[in-house]
Scaffold this motif. Structure first.
Motif, short mmCIF file in Angstrom:
data_model
loop_
_atom_site.label_atom_id
_atom_site.label_comp_id
_atom_site.label_asym_id
_atom_site.label_seq_id
_atom_site.Cartn_x
_atom_site.Cartn_y
_atom_site.Cartn_z
N TYR A 65 73.55 39.08 -51.65
CA TYR A 65 74.75 39.42 -52.41
C TYR A 65 75.37 38.16 -53.01
CZ TYR A 65 79.47 40.77 -53.62
OH TYR A 65 80.64 40.95 -54.30
N GLY A 66 75.38 37.08 -52.25
CA GLY A 66 75.94 35.83 -52.75
C GLY A 66 75.17 35.30 -53.94
N ALA A 67 73.86 35.40 -53.90
CA ALA A 67 73.05 34.95 -55.03
C ALA A 67 73.30 35.81 -56.26
CB ALA A 67 71.57 34.98 -54.64
N TYR A 68 73.48 37.12 -56.03
CA TYR A 68 73.76 38.02 -57.15
C TYR A 68 75.15 37.76 -57.74
CZ TYR A 68 74.76 42.35 -59.63
OH TYR A 68 75.11 43.27 -60.59
N ALA A 69 76.14 37.54 -56.88
CA ALA A 69 77.52 37.38 -57.32
C ALA A 69 77.82 35.96 -57.79
CB ALA A 69 78.47 37.76 -56.18
N TYR A 70 76.87 35.07 -57.70
CA TYR A 70 77.10 33.68 -58.10
C TYR A 70 77.52 33.56 -59.57
CZ TYR A 70 76.19 28.75 -58.98
OH TYR A 70 76.32 27.44 -59.34
N ARG A 71 77.00 34.43 -60.39
CA ARG A 71 77.33 34.36 -61.82
C ARG A 71 78.79 34.74 -62.08
NH1 ARG A 71 73.08 37.72 -65.07
NH2 ARG A 71 73.75 39.26 -63.58
N ASN A 72 79.39 35.55 -61.22
CA ASN A 72 80.75 36.05 -61.45
C ASN A 72 81.77 35.34 -60.55
OD1 ASN A 72 79.70 37.95 -63.24
ND2 ASN A 72 79.26 39.35 -61.57
N ARG A 73 81.63 34.06 -60.35
CA ARG A 73 82.52 33.37 -59.42
C ARG A 73 83.84 32.97 -60.05
NH1 ARG A 73 80.66 27.70 -60.19
NH2 ARG A 73 78.85 27.99 -61.50
N ARG A 74 84.03 33.20 -61.33
CA ARG A 74 85.30 33.05 -62.05
C ARG A 74 85.93 31.67 -61.89
NH1 ARG A 74 86.27 38.33 -59.68
NH2 ARG A 74 85.59 39.87 -61.19
N GLY A 75 85.25 30.65 -62.28
CA GLY A 75 85.83 29.32 -62.30
C GLY A 75 85.86 28.59 -60.96
N MET A 76 85.39 29.22 -59.88
CA MET A 76 85.35 28.57 -58.58
C MET A 76 84.22 27.53 -58.60
SD MET A 76 84.66 30.27 -54.83
CE MET A 76 85.73 31.63 -55.17
N SER A 77 84.48 26.37 -58.02
CA SER A 77 83.44 25.34 -58.02
C SER A 77 82.26 25.80 -57.15
CB SER A 77 83.98 24.01 -57.51
OG SER A 77 84.24 24.08 -56.14
N THR A 78 81.09 25.28 -57.46
CA THR A 78 79.88 25.68 -56.75
C THR A 78 79.95 25.33 -55.27
OG1 THR A 78 78.59 25.42 -58.76
CG2 THR A 78 77.38 25.45 -56.70
N SER A 79 80.48 24.17 -54.95
CA SER A 79 80.52 23.76 -53.55
C SER A 79 81.44 24.67 -52.73
CB SER A 79 80.97 22.30 -53.42
OG SER A 79 82.29 22.14 -53.91
#
Length: 100
Positions: free
Chosen positions: A50-64
């Motif tokens: 789910y995290g890999a799928y939702a990674y695209r929609n993180r809305r400006g949150m930094s990757t780390s």
């Protein structure tokens, strides 16, 4: 000599190495001994998927920060399943002793 040491400190050598046992065989044996192990593994895989799928929609949150939150969620699934398994075994052993 190491066999005597393992017996003294209470290590079951089947958990470390069993000649001729494949990884799938060991996982199936562990699943039969502790049924919540596959539940924890499945929860971890679902959380990471789910995290890999939702990674695209993180809305400006930094990757780390996103990966840190994902790690906490995945660890919560595994630790929660382990806690449920230990609680289940404690209750089962308590009621088993009462009925004997």
């Amino acid at each position: 000599m190491s066999g005597n040491v393992n017996k003294r400190i209470g290590i079951d050598t089947r958990d470390i190495y069993t000649p001729g046992e494949s990884a799938v065989g060991k996982l199936s044996r562990k699943a039969a001994e502790d049924p919540f192990v596959p539940v924890g593994i499945a929860g971890f895989v679902v959380a990471v998927g789910y995290g890999a799928y939702a990674y695209r929609n993180r809305r400006g949150m930094s990757t780390s920060i996103y990966l840190m939150r994902l790690r906490v969620i995945a660890q919560t699934c595994v630790v929660g399943a382990m806690t449920l398994g230990v609680g289940y075994k404690m209750l089962a052993s308590t009621f088993k002793k009462d009925n004997s």
